[in-house]
Write a protein that holds these residues in place. Sequence first.
Motif, PDB file in Angstrom:
ATOM      1  N   LEU A 145       0.851  -1.185   0.000  1.00  0.00           N
ATOM      2  CA  LEU A 145       0.000   0.000   0.000  1.00  0.00           C
ATOM      3  C   LEU A 145       0.886   1.234   0.000  1.00  0.00           C
ATOM      4  CD1 LEU A 145      -2.751  -1.042   2.586  1.00  0.00           C
ATOM      5  CD2 LEU A 145      -2.844  -1.159   0.089  1.00  0.00           C
ATOM      6  N   HIS A 146       1.124   1.773  -1.187  1.00  0.00           N
ATOM      7  CA  HIS A 146       2.045   2.902  -1.335  1.00  0.00           C
ATOM      8  C   HIS A 146       1.934   3.416  -2.763  1.00  0.00           C
ATOM      9  CE1 HIS A 146       5.302   5.207   0.431  1.00  0.00           C
ATOM     10  NE2 HIS A 146       6.080   4.989  -0.619  1.00  0.00           N
ATOM     11  N   GLY A 147       2.643   4.518  -3.073  1.00  0.00           N
ATOM     12  CA  GLY A 147       2.701   5.038  -4.429  1.00  0.00           C
ATOM     13  C   GLY A 147       3.929   4.527  -5.160  1.00  0.00           C
ATOM     14  N   SER A 148       4.061   4.898  -6.450  1.00  0.00           N
ATOM     15  CA  SER A 148       5.216   4.418  -7.202  1.00  0.00           C
ATOM     16  C   SER A 148       5.581   5.336  -8.369  1.00  0.00           C
ATOM     17  CB  SER A 148       4.976   2.995  -7.725  1.00  0.00           C
ATOM     18  OG  SER A 148       6.139   2.468  -8.340  1.00  0.00           O
ATOM     19  N   ASP A 149       5.186   6.620  -8.318  1.00  0.00           N
ATOM     20  CA  ASP A 149       5.612   7.495  -9.403  1.00  0.00           C
ATOM     21  C   ASP A 149       7.117   7.731  -9.301  1.00  0.00           C
ATOM     22  OD1 ASP A 149       5.580   9.005  -7.105  1.00  0.00           O
ATOM     23  OD2 ASP A 149       4.266  10.578  -7.883  1.00  0.00           O
ATOM     24  N   LEU A 150       7.743   8.060 -10.422  1.00  0.00           N
ATOM     25  CA  LEU A 150       9.183   8.302 -10.390  1.00  0.00           C
ATOM     26  C   LEU A 150       9.514   9.555 -11.167  1.00  0.00           C
ATOM     27  CD1 LEU A 150      11.178   5.995 -12.790  1.00  0.00           C
ATOM     28  CD2 LEU A 150       8.714   5.918 -12.728  1.00  0.00           C
ATOM     29  N   GLU A 151      10.616  10.170 -10.813  1.00  0.00           N
ATOM     30  CA  GLU A 151      11.048  11.400 -11.464  1.00  0.00           C
ATOM     31  C   GLU A 151      11.947  11.071 -12.635  1.00  0.00           C
ATOM     32  OE1 GLU A 151      13.502  15.527 -10.452  1.00  0.00           O
ATOM     33  OE2 GLU A 151      12.773  14.241  -8.834  1.00  0.00           O
ATOM     34  N   ALA A 152      11.603  11.594 -13.805  1.00  0.00           N
ATOM     35  CA  ALA A 152      12.421  11.363 -14.995  1.00  0.00           C
ATOM     36  C   ALA A 152      13.781  12.030 -14.824  1.00  0.00           C
ATOM     37  CB  ALA A 152      11.713  11.901 -16.227  1.00  0.00           C
ATOM     38  N   ALA A 153      14.822  11.303 -15.193  1.00  0.00           N
ATOM     39  CA  ALA A 153      16.185  11.778 -14.976  1.00  0.00           C
ATOM     40  C   ALA A 153      16.584  12.838 -15.994  1.00  0.00           C
ATOM     41  CB  ALA A 153      17.152  10.597 -15.041  1.00  0.00           C
ATOM     42  N   GLU A 154      17.581  13.611 -15.628  1.00  0.00           N
ATOM     43  CA  GLU A 154      18.122  14.621 -16.537  1.00  0.00           C
ATOM     44  C   GLU A 154      18.622  13.947 -17.812  1.00  0.00           C
ATOM     45  OE1 GLU A 154      21.626  18.066 -16.566  1.00  0.00           O
ATOM     46  OE2 GLU A 154      21.065  17.059 -14.696  1.00  0.00           O
ATOM     47  N   GLY A 155      18.263  14.543 -18.972  1.00  0.00           N
ATOM     48  CA  GLY A 155      18.676  13.983 -20.252  1.00  0.00           C
ATOM     49  C   GLY A 155      17.727  12.953 -20.815  1.00  0.00           C
ATOM     50  N   MET A 156      16.695  12.582 -20.046  1.00  0.00           N
ATOM     51  CA  MET A 156      15.694  11.622 -20.491  1.00  0.00           C
ATOM     52  C   MET A 156      14.410  12.354 -20.840  1.00  0.00           C
ATOM     53  SD  MET A 156      17.448   8.875 -20.254  1.00  0.00           S
ATOM     54  CE  MET A 156      16.173   7.673 -20.655  1.00  0.00           C
ATOM     55  N   PRO A 157      13.475  11.717 -21.572  1.00  0.00           N
ATOM     56  CA  PRO A 157      12.183  12.357 -21.853  1.00  0.00           C
ATOM     57  C   PRO A 157      11.485  12.779 -20.554  1.00  0.00           C
ATOM     58  CG  PRO A 157      12.448  10.376 -23.188  1.00  0.00           C
ATOM     59  CD  PRO A 157      13.600  10.405 -22.222  1.00  0.00           C
ATOM     60  N   ASN A 158      10.824  13.945 -20.607  1.00  0.00           N
ATOM     61  CA  ASN A 158      10.088  14.483 -19.454  1.00  0.00           C
ATOM     62  C   ASN A 158      10.988  14.747 -18.247  1.00  0.00           C
ATOM     63  OD1 ASN A 158       7.635  14.314 -20.883  1.00  0.00           O
ATOM     64  ND2 ASN A 158       7.325  12.205 -20.206  1.00  0.00           N
ATOM     65  N   ALA A 159      12.242  15.094 -18.489  1.00  0.00           N
ATOM     66  CA  ALA A 159      13.211  15.297 -17.400  1.00  0.00           C
ATOM     67  C   ALA A 159      12.648  16.214 -16.317  1.00  0.00           C
ATOM     68  CB  ALA A 159      14.505  15.884 -17.955  1.00  0.00           C
ATOM     69  N   GLY A 160      12.769  15.755 -15.070  1.00  0.00           N
ATOM     70  CA  GLY A 160      12.334  16.523 -13.925  1.00  0.00           C
ATOM     71  C   GLY A 160      10.873  16.374 -13.576  1.00  0.00           C
ATOM     72  N   LEU A 161      10.104  15.724 -14.429  1.00  0.00           N
ATOM     73  CA  LEU A 161       8.681  15.536 -14.170  1.00  0.00           C
ATOM     74  C   LEU A 161       8.424  14.164 -13.561  1.00  0.00           C
ATOM     75  CD1 LEU A 161       7.119  16.995 -17.462  1.00  0.00           C
ATOM     76  CD2 LEU A 161       7.484  18.146 -15.262  1.00  0.00           C
ATOM     77  N   LEU A 162       7.325  14.059 -12.824  1.00  0.00           N
ATOM     78  CA  LEU A 162       6.922  12.776 -12.277  1.00  0.00           C
ATOM     79  C   LEU A 162       6.141  11.992 -13.315  1.00  0.00           C
ATOM     80  CD1 LEU A 162       5.796  13.743  -8.650  1.00  0.00           C
ATOM     81  CD2 LEU A 162       7.927  12.654  -9.355  1.00  0.00           C
ATOM     82  N   VAL A 163       6.499  10.733 -13.489  1.00  0.00           N
ATOM     83  CA  VAL A 163       5.823   9.862 -14.449  1.00  0.00           C
ATOM     84  C   VAL A 163       5.344   8.601 -13.719  1.00  0.00           C
ATOM     85  CG1 VAL A 163       7.159  10.708 -16.413  1.00  0.00           C
ATOM     86  CG2 VAL A 163       7.994   8.748 -15.109  1.00  0.00           C
ATOM     87  N   ALA A 164       4.400   7.916 -14.312  1.00  0.00           N
ATOM     88  CA  ALA A 164       3.829   6.731 -13.672  1.00  0.00           C
ATOM     89  C   ALA A 164       4.843   5.595 -13.619  1.00  0.00           C
ATOM     90  CB  ALA A 164       2.584   6.281 -14.430  1.00  0.00           C
ATOM     91  N   GLY A 165       4.882   4.946 -12.465  1.00  0.00           N
ATOM     92  CA  GLY A 165       5.797   3.815 -12.291  1.00  0.00           C
ATOM     93  C   GLY A 165       5.079   2.542 -11.895  1.00  0.00           C
ATOM     94  N   GLY A 166       3.776   2.466 -12.217  1.00  0.00           N
ATOM     95  CA  GLY A 166       3.018   1.273 -11.851  1.00  0.00           C
ATOM     96  C   GLY A 166       2.633   1.307 -10.378  1.00  0.00           C
TER      97      GLY A 166
END
Length: 275
Positions: A145-166
């Motif tokens: 029971l927790h979240g799993s979004d992750l921050e896109a790394a520098e140099g990757m698509p959507n850098a600095g934004l939170l994206v879904a991680g399942g």
Amino acid sequence: MKRLLSFALLAWASLLAATSLAAGKTELTWYGHSAFRLKTPAGRVILVDPWITNPANPRGQNDLEQLGPVDLILLTHGHGDHIGNTVDIARRTGAKLVATADLSRAMVAYRGYPKEAATPATIGHFGGELSLLDDEVKVAFVPALHGSDLEAAEGMPNAGLLVAGGEAGGFLISVRDGPAIYHAGDTDVFSDMALVQRFRSVDIFIAPIGDKFTMGPGRAALATRFVAPRSMVIPMHYGTFPALTGTPAAFGQALKAEGLKTPMREMRVGETLAF
């Protein structure tokens, strides 16, 4: 005669090596927070949530540099304090990623995990179990029971934004000729934890106790009742930041209040246990 003696000596040495391997132990090392290293009797190395350089580990950079070969990296979810040094380790060692399909895809697309090391052979989902490392290790996916979004790394698509991680989860890691270890990841207590030991007995339960973002000591004690580990419970995910106020002392008291005799093993950062 010499050839026969050499053959006999070689056979004897092979027998000794096999006996030594069979008598090997499983080693569990804690690097602080939720980061663990598991070494199997055959010498294979598994990392779980390897944030080796976390603030609780004063030797973090040195530990990271001295990791050596790594076969598998298990990620419970996509938060930065669990991804940690995962990508750097994978690029250096070629370690295969064990995660849900959603998290595995996100790690490749947004964090730069090597695509060739994140293949269908090591992905799964809750309720499923993988047989890995020549069947020496089985890894079952357990919900959390927790979240799993992750921050896109520098140099990757959507850098600095939170994206879904399942979805977040935990793992039941069963080692041949060794223990069954349930690493719960980040989670609250939930009654279905009692089902884990219905399918395979748990020897060691590794439980978060820090509170605020996971269950605290009292709820972790109830989780321990549900899981019913045969050997011990090890607290994790506490003290890394001031906000994580749960302590092993409070957890020990909660276990007693719950009427449990399960031994609590408070590991020191950098300590290795052998089973």
